[in-house]
Design an enzyme around this catalytic site. Structure first.
Site, PDB file in Angstrom:
ATOM      1  N   HIS A 172       0.864  -1.209   0.000  1.00  0.00           N
ATOM      2  CA  HIS A 172       0.000   0.000   0.000  1.00  0.00           C
ATOM      3  C   HIS A 172       0.884   1.237   0.000  1.00  0.00           C
ATOM      4  CE1 HIS A 172      -3.844   2.114   1.527  1.00  0.00           C
ATOM      5  NE2 HIS A 172      -2.968   3.068   1.234  1.00  0.00           N
ATOM      6  N   HIS A 190       1.411   5.430  -1.777  1.00  0.00           N
ATOM      7  CA  HIS A 190       1.007   6.548  -2.638  1.00  0.00           C
ATOM      8  C   HIS A 190       2.274   7.126  -3.257  1.00  0.00           C
ATOM      9  CE1 HIS A 190      -3.096   6.575  -0.987  1.00  0.00           C
ATOM     10  NE2 HIS A 190      -2.480   6.141   0.111  1.00  0.00           N
ATOM     11  N   LYS A 202      -9.394  -0.453  -5.660  1.00  0.00           N
ATOM     12  CA  LYS A 202      -9.425   0.238  -4.363  1.00  0.00           C
ATOM     13  C   LYS A 202     -10.761   0.919  -4.192  1.00  0.00           C
ATOM     14  CE  LYS A 202      -7.894   1.957  -0.522  1.00  0.00           C
ATOM     15  NZ  LYS A 202      -6.872   2.953  -0.316  1.00  0.00           N
ATOM     16  N   HIS A 248     -10.567   1.119   1.860  1.00  0.00           N
ATOM     17  CA  HIS A 248     -10.367   2.148   2.882  1.00  0.00           C
ATOM     18  C   HIS A 248     -11.574   1.995   3.804  1.00  0.00           C
ATOM     19  CE1 HIS A 248      -8.814   6.089   4.400  1.00  0.00           C
ATOM     20  NE2 HIS A 248      -9.977   5.979   5.011  1.00  0.00           N
ATOM     21  N   HIS A 288      -4.537  -0.485   5.911  1.00  0.00           N
ATOM     22  CA  HIS A 288      -4.033   0.335   7.023  1.00  0.00           C
ATOM     23  C   HIS A 288      -4.932   0.279   8.257  1.00  0.00           C
ATOM     24  CE1 HIS A 288      -6.820   2.994   4.989  1.00  0.00           C
ATOM     25  NE2 HIS A 288      -5.959   3.423   4.106  1.00  0.00           N
ATOM     26  N   ASP A 298       1.436   2.663   3.559  1.00  0.00           N
ATOM     27  CA  ASP A 298       0.591   3.848   3.362  1.00  0.00           C
ATOM     28  C   ASP A 298       1.433   5.125   3.368  1.00  0.00           C
ATOM     29  OD1 ASP A 298      -1.678   5.273   2.780  1.00  0.00           O
ATOM     30  OD2 ASP A 298      -2.374   5.376   4.857  1.00  0.00           O
TER      31      ASP A 298
HETATM   32  C1  NCD Z   1      -3.627   9.124   1.872  1.00  0.00           C
HETATM   33  C2  NCD Z   1      -3.219  10.146   0.818  1.00  0.00           C
HETATM   34  O1  NCD Z   1      -2.707  11.213   1.190  1.00  0.00           O
HETATM   35  O2  NCD Z   1      -3.380   9.874  -0.387  1.00  0.00           O
HETATM   36  N1  NCD Z   1      -3.621   9.768   3.147  1.00  0.00           N
HETATM   37  C3  NCD Z   1      -3.495   9.167   4.355  1.00  0.00           C
HETATM   38  O3  NCD Z   1      -3.594   9.838   5.367  1.00  0.00           O
HETATM   39  N2  NCD Z   1      -3.266   7.888   4.459  1.00  0.00           N
HETATM   40  C4  NCD Z   1      -4.937   8.529   1.524  1.00  0.00           C
HETATM   41  C5  NCD Z   1      -5.307   7.328   2.351  1.00  0.00           C
HETATM   42  O4  NCD Z   1      -4.708   6.269   2.240  1.00  0.00           O
HETATM   43  O5  NCD Z   1      -6.248   7.452   3.164  1.00  0.00           O
HETATM   44 ZN    ZN Z   2      -3.333   5.082   1.583  1.00  0.00          ZN
END
Ligand code: NCD
Ligand code: ZN
Length: 364
Positions: A24, A26, A110, A147, A185, A262
Site C-alpha cells: 500500500h 502513494h 481500491k 479504505h 491500514h 501507506d
Molecule cells: C492518503 C493520501 O494522502 O493519499 N492519506 C493518508 O492519510 N493515508 C490517503 C489514504 O490512504 O487514506
Molecule cells: Zn493510503
C-alpha cells in the site's frame, strides 16, 4: 514508544531477508513522483500503487500510462515493479476492470468511501450499488482493497473504522463468500479481531495491511506540546490499546497481516495549513521502522514473513529470490529531505521519524 515485551537474548547484528514488498503506497505523480519513488524502490521489490490521483485512475489505459510514468521516474537500473490499482467510482465499468485485470495491468481495485480521505471525492457513495463490480471481482479472483471508514458526520472520527466493519464489511463478506479483500491500514483492535475471526480455509481471503506509524505511535503524538501535522493521517492514529493490538497482530505470524506502509507524501504547504492534508511520508525508513517494532516485540525472526512472504501469498505472486540486509547501525533520520523533482527543483518533505535515530540500517 516503549517496548511491550523483552528484547531477544542474543541480539543479532545483521538480518538478511528476502526483498520485501509494500502492499500500500502513494507514489503521486509529476514532480512529487520523481522526488519520492526512489525511497520506495530502494527497499521494496514491488508495491501496490494507490490510484487516488486527480483525476483518479479508473481505466486500464490510465493505469498503464501511470505505470510507465513511475518506471520512467525510477533510478537507473532499478528493478522495482509497480502493481497498479483501479479506483472504484459509482459508475465504474466492471468489464473494464476485468479487461485490465486479464491484461495484467490492474492487480486490484481500491474502494474509497466518497470523501473519506485525500482525493476521494470521486469515491463510492453507496457500496450497495456496486453489486455488478463485486460479482466480477469474486468471479475473476481480483482483490478488493478497502479504505475501511464510514464518512457519516455523526460518527466520531475515532470510531469510523469499527463502524465500517460492522455496517459494511461484515455484510459484504457474507454476500460474497469468495471475494478476496484487504482491509487497508488497520488502526483498531476491532479490525484486528475481525480479520482474525475470518481466518480459516487453505488460503486467507480477508487480510489487512499495517503501517509503521500505526505500530509506532498512539494519538498523543499528534498533540504533544502542540499540534503536529506530520502525525496526522487517515485513518487517524488511535489510542494506545489499539497500537498494542496492532503490534500483536503484526508480529503474530498470522499470514492475514502483512506490510503496507501507506506512505503518503504531501508538500509542506499542504501539511502546514489551516486545513492540513492527511498522510505520513514514511517510505525513506519504513523497513527500518518495522524492524525496530519487531525487535522491541522480540519477534525479529517474524519480520521476513510479514514483510516479504504473506503479501505475495495473498496476491498469488512468488516471493522475491533476492535478499536485502538490515544491519544494526544507527540511522539518524533528517528533519527534512530535499528531494530532486526531476525538473531541476526540489521537493521538501518531512520523513516519518524526522530527527530520531533508528537502530537498524537497510544496507545499499
Ligand atoms: C492518503 C493520501 O494522502 O493519499 N492519506 C493518508 O492519510 N493515508 C490517503 C489514504 O490512504 O487514506
Ligand atoms: Zn493510503
Amino acid at each position: 514508544m516503549s517496548a511491550s515485551s523483552a528484547a531477544p537474548q542474543a541480539a543479532p547484528r545483521s538480518l538478511v531477508m528476502r526483498r520485501p514488498d509494500d502492499w500500500h503506497v502513494h507514489l503521486r505523480d509529476g514532480p512529487l513522483l520523481n522526488a519520492v519513488v526512489a525511497a520506495t524502490a530502494r527497499a521494496f521489490g514491488r508495491a501496490i500503487v494507490m490510484p487516488n490521483l486527480s483525476p483518479p485512475i479508473t481505466t486500464a489505459a490510465m493505469a498503464e500510462a501511470y505505470r510507465q510514468r513511475i518506471l520512467a521516474a525510477l533510478p537507473p537500473g532499478s528493478r522495482f515493479q509497480p502493481l497498479m490499482t483501479a479506483y472504484l467510482t459509482d459508475t465504474i465499468d466492471p468489464a473494464e476492470l476485468e479487461r485490465g485485470h486479464r491484461a495484467g495491468i490492474f492487480t486490484a481495485v481500491k474502494l474509497y468511501p466518497a470523501n473519506a480521505t485525500t482525493n476521494s471525492a470521486h469515491g463510492v457513495t453507496d457500496i450497495a450499488k456496486l453489486t455488478p463490480v463485486f460479482d466480477t471481482l469474486e468471479r475473476i479472483g481480483m482483490p478488493l482493497l478497502l479504505h475501511g471508514e464510514v464518512t457519516d458526520a455523526e460518527i466520531d472520527i475515532f470510531d469510523r473504522e469499527a463502524v465500517f466493519i460492522e455496517r459494511h464489511l461484515q455484510p459484504l463478506l457474507e454476500r460474497y463468500p469468495r471475494m478476496k479483500v484487504v482491509l487497508e491500514h488497520i488502526t483498531t483492535s476491532e479490525a484486528v479481531a475481525f480479520v482474525e475471526s475470518q481466518a480459516g480455509g487453505d488460503s486467507p481471503r480477508v487480510c489487512a495491511t499495517i503501517t509503521p506509524h500505526h505500530l509506532q505511535l498512539n494519538r498523543n503524538a499528534m498533540f504533544s506540546g502542540g499540534l503536529w501535522p506530520d502525525f496526522y493521517c487517515l485513518p487517524v492514529i488511535k489510542r494506545e490499546r489499539h497500537r498494542l493490538a496492532l503490534r500483536r497482530a503484526a508480529v503474530s505470524g498470522n499470514p492475514c497481516f502483512f506490510l503496507g506502509t501507506d506512505s503518503a507524501p504531501h508538500r509542506r504547504s499542504a501539511k502546514e495549513a489551516a486545513c492540513g492534508c492527511a498522510g505520513i511520508f514514511n517510505a525513506p525508513h519504513a523497513l527500518e521502522s518495522y524492524a525496530q517494532v519487531f525487535e522491541q516485540e522480540g519477534a525479529l525472526h517474524r519480520l521476513e514473513a510479514f514483510a516479504s512472504l504473506f503479501g505475495p501469498g495473498f496476491y498469488g505472486l512468488p516471493p522475491h529470490e533476492q535478499t536485502v540486509e538490515l544491519r544494526r547501525e544507527p540511522v539518524p533520520v533528517p528533519r527534512r529531505l530535499e528531494l530532486a523533482d526531476g525538473n531541476g527543483g526540489v521537493e521538501v518533505l518531512v520523513p516519518f521519524h524526522a530527527g530520531q535515530t533508528l537502530p537498524w540500517r537497510l544496507v545499499g
